[in-house]
Design an enzyme around this catalytic site. Structure first.
Site, PDB file in Angstrom:
ATOM      1  N   GLY A   1       0.413   5.824  22.523  1.00  0.00           N
ATOM      2  CA  GLY A   1       1.131   6.628  23.466  1.00  0.00           C
ATOM      3  C   GLY A   1       0.691   8.285  23.308  1.00  0.00           C
TER       4      GLY A   1
ATOM      5  N   ASN B   1      -9.802  -2.136  12.422  1.00  0.00           N
ATOM      6  CA  ASN B   1      -8.559  -1.840  11.499  1.00  0.00           C
ATOM      7  C   ASN B   1      -9.027  -0.789  10.393  1.00  0.00           C
ATOM      8  OD1 ASN B   1      -6.471  -1.306   9.664  1.00  0.00           O
ATOM      9  ND2 ASN B   1      -6.278  -3.504   9.371  1.00  0.00           N
TER      10      ASN B   1
ATOM     11  N   ASN C   1       1.893   4.468  11.492  1.00  0.00           N
ATOM     12  CA  ASN C   1       2.350   3.945  10.326  1.00  0.00           C
ATOM     13  C   ASN C   1       1.697   4.427   9.047  1.00  0.00           C
ATOM     14  OD1 ASN C   1      -0.425   2.233   9.279  1.00  0.00           O
ATOM     15  ND2 ASN C   1      -0.118   1.716  11.408  1.00  0.00           N
TER      16      ASN C   1
ATOM     17  N   CYS D   1      -1.946  18.294   1.626  1.00  0.00           N
ATOM     18  CA  CYS D   1      -2.469  16.737   2.341  1.00  0.00           C
ATOM     19  C   CYS D   1      -1.256  16.008   2.695  1.00  0.00           C
ATOM     20  CB  CYS D   1      -3.455  16.155   1.523  1.00  0.00           C
ATOM     21  SG  CYS D   1      -3.001  14.995  -0.056  1.00  0.00           S
TER      22      CYS D   1
ATOM     23  N   CYS E   1       0.635  15.126  -0.463  1.00  0.00           N
ATOM     24  CA  CYS E   1       1.128  16.003  -1.252  1.00  0.00           C
ATOM     25  C   CYS E   1       2.652  16.036  -1.037  1.00  0.00           C
ATOM     26  CB  CYS E   1       0.769  17.454  -0.925  1.00  0.00           C
ATOM     27  SG  CYS E   1      -1.113  17.967  -1.485  1.00  0.00           S
TER      28      CYS E   1
ATOM     29  N   CYS F   1      11.533  -3.623  18.431  1.00  0.00           N
ATOM     30  CA  CYS F   1      10.746  -2.375  19.142  1.00  0.00           C
ATOM     31  C   CYS F   1      11.240  -1.128  18.982  1.00  0.00           C
ATOM     32  CB  CYS F   1      10.563  -2.793  20.710  1.00  0.00           C
ATOM     33  SG  CYS F   1       9.274  -1.793  21.413  1.00  0.00           S
TER      34      CYS F   1
ATOM     35  N   CYS G   1      -0.545  16.392  -6.805  1.00  0.00           N
ATOM     36  CA  CYS G   1      -0.616  15.313  -5.638  1.00  0.00           C
ATOM     37  C   CYS G   1      -1.183  14.211  -6.315  1.00  0.00           C
ATOM     38  CB  CYS G   1      -1.674  15.859  -4.464  1.00  0.00           C
ATOM     39  SG  CYS G   1      -1.962  14.760  -3.318  1.00  0.00           S
TER      40      CYS G   1
HETATM   41  P1  ATP Z   1       4.966   0.368  19.463  1.00  0.00           P
HETATM   42  O1  ATP Z   1       4.726   0.639  17.830  1.00  0.00           O
HETATM   43  O2  ATP Z   1       5.898   1.222  19.798  1.00  0.00           O
HETATM   44  O3  ATP Z   1       4.825  -0.911  19.870  1.00  0.00           O
HETATM   45  P2  ATP Z   1       1.942   1.128  19.822  1.00  0.00           P
HETATM   46  O4  ATP Z   1       1.733   0.066  18.525  1.00  0.00           O
HETATM   47  O5  ATP Z   1       1.125   0.978  21.058  1.00  0.00           O
HETATM   48  O6  ATP Z   1       3.536   1.178  20.066  1.00  0.00           O
HETATM   49  P3  ATP Z   1       1.680   3.981  19.324  1.00  0.00           P
HETATM   50  O7  ATP Z   1       2.728   4.878  18.437  1.00  0.00           O
HETATM   51  O8  ATP Z   1       1.875   4.223  20.787  1.00  0.00           O
HETATM   52  O9  ATP Z   1       2.034   2.669  18.849  1.00  0.00           O
HETATM   53  O10 ATP Z   1       0.115   4.379  18.788  1.00  0.00           O
HETATM   54  C1  ATP Z   1      -0.367   4.112  17.832  1.00  0.00           C
HETATM   55  C2  ATP Z   1      -1.890   3.385  17.676  1.00  0.00           C
HETATM   56  O11 ATP Z   1      -2.202   3.479  16.445  1.00  0.00           O
HETATM   57  C3  ATP Z   1      -1.814   2.082  18.237  1.00  0.00           C
HETATM   58  O12 ATP Z   1      -2.512   1.700  19.386  1.00  0.00           O
HETATM   59  C4  ATP Z   1      -2.070   1.127  17.126  1.00  0.00           C
HETATM   60  O13 ATP Z   1      -3.017   0.169  17.385  1.00  0.00           O
HETATM   61  C5  ATP Z   1      -3.108   2.260  16.327  1.00  0.00           C
HETATM   62  N1  ATP Z   1      -3.291   2.166  14.883  1.00  0.00           N
HETATM   63  C6  ATP Z   1      -2.151   1.913  13.881  1.00  0.00           C
HETATM   64  N2  ATP Z   1      -2.643   1.669  12.753  1.00  0.00           N
HETATM   65  C7  ATP Z   1      -4.181   1.481  13.029  1.00  0.00           C
HETATM   66  C8  ATP Z   1      -5.081   0.831  12.074  1.00  0.00           C
HETATM   67  N3  ATP Z   1      -5.136   0.743  10.723  1.00  0.00           N
HETATM   68  N4  ATP Z   1      -6.484   0.939  12.526  1.00  0.00           N
HETATM   69  C9  ATP Z   1      -6.773   1.271  13.825  1.00  0.00           C
HETATM   70  N5  ATP Z   1      -5.511   1.642  14.647  1.00  0.00           N
HETATM   71  C10 ATP Z   1      -4.437   1.542  14.283  1.00  0.00           C
HETATM   72 ZN    ZN Z   2      -2.490  16.200  -1.571  1.00  0.00          ZN
END
Ligand code: ATP
Ligand code: ZN
Length: 290
Positions: free
Chosen positions: A46, A113, A146, A188, A191, A211, A264
């Site tokens: 997003g 990932n 995340n 960071c 931190c 969701c 940290c």
């Molecule tokens: P929602 O969580 O609401 O279903 P989303 O997964 O599309 O939506 P957004 O906040 O729109 O989340 O975007 C975050 C993006 O970061 C996502 O497209 C997700 O795939 C990407 N992402 C998260 N963790 C990783 C990771 N470890 N490696 C690569 N991409 C990542």
């Molecule tokens: Zn730090």
């Protein structure tokens, strides 16, 4: 005839017309330099997808994009992706759209990932050597959703002494922030761990079938702040913001900086802090001599 003339004008004007947005601002004298910069974006959801579109339209030299997810119909309440792109990896779909908007941008897309062993090593390598003329990228932007991915980017940037910006939208989509991280100079990500993580709400909200709320408005606003701060940082105009907090319900903004934490847990952060205080000490001595 008129059509041919028009398309020729568009073609002749090609490399420059895309830079007009910055040129017309007047404030940015060195706007052409944007073509020389490389930005690495992790997360093309997003916030990240809109950010990439903004930088593409501003004429950024190169974009390196990471995301491990596919475009889903559920993503259509956000900007950028279209129903025709459902099923494609987000980075591949984004690459197609962005090159269509501006074919002068060099784009690398990784459907990976970044928290996996191979993903992380590749990320480190691209951060170090991914720039247009090789060498380190100019800036890393985090648009992930995340904790683990943010900590991974944080540790890579502390290790490589790489400046980066973090962004986040709260689960209720009513608040957001962007934050500039300069290893050793500012806090960071490790931190000062965000409240949502301390309370463990992120894990609860991310559980299967639940969701998180998301609004194209809050995500678009956040992408705009992040893109603006990126332009300021790269082109050196105005004041680059350290931490900008946005509360959508009250339209309230916070703007401040967080100093690094001497306790940290990231050892590379401590190393950068030490090097930075040594640099500051030497600068002071030098100034006294002058
Ligand atoms: P929602 O969580 O609401 O279903 P989303 O997964 O599309 O939506 P957004 O906040 O729109 O989340 O975007 C975050 C993006 O970061 C996502 O497209 C997700 O795939 C990407 N992402 C998260 N963790 C990783 C990771 N470890 N490696 C690569 N991409 C990542
Ligand atoms: Zn730090």
């Amino acid at each position: 005839m008129q059509d041919r003339q028009m398309s020729e004008e568009v073609r002749n004007d090609n490399p420059y017309s895309r830079l007009m947005a910055l040129k017309r601002m007047g404030i940015v004298q060195n706007y052409q330099q944007i073509k020389e910069f490389t930005v690495l974006v992790v997360g093309v959801g997003g916030v990240g997808s809109v950010l990439c579109e903004m930088l593409t339209r501003c004429g950024i030299g190169k974009l390196i994009m990471y995301d491990y997810d596919k475009v889903e119909l559920a993503n259509m309440n956000r900007l950028f992706f279209t129903p025709q792109q459902v099923g494609l990896s987000k980075v591949e779909a984004a690459k197609q759209t962005l090159l269509n908007i501006n074919p002068d941008v060099v784009i690398e897309a990784y459907n990976e990932n970044i928290t996996s062993g191979t993903g992380f090593n590749q990320l480190l390598e691209r951060m170090q050597n991914g720039a247009l003329k090789e060498g380190p990228v100019n800036l890393v932007l985090s648009c992930v959703d995340n904790y683990a991915a943010r900590m991974t980017i944080n540790s890579a940037c502390n290790e490589l002494d790489q400046v980066w910006m973090e962004s986040g939208v709260s689960e209720d989509a009513m608040s957001a922030h962007i934050q500039l991280m300069i290893p050793g100079e500012t806090a960071c990500f490790a931190c000062a761990v965000p409240v949502a993580v301390v309370e463990n709400t992120e894990q609860q909200i991310k559980r299967e079938g639940v969701c998180a709320a998301s609004l194209p408005t809050t995500m678009g606003i956040t992408a705009g702040f992040l893109a603006q701060n990126t332009l300021k940082y790269l082109l050196g105009f105005g004041q680059t913001t350290f931490l900008l907090g946005y509360n959508a319900l009250a339209d309230f903004f916070q703007n401040y900086a967080i100093m690094p934490n001497p306790e940290c847990k990231d050892h590379n952060c401590l190393k950068r802090q030490k090097l930075n205080s040594e640099k500051l000490r030497l600068n002071k001595l030098q100034k006294r001599k002058e």
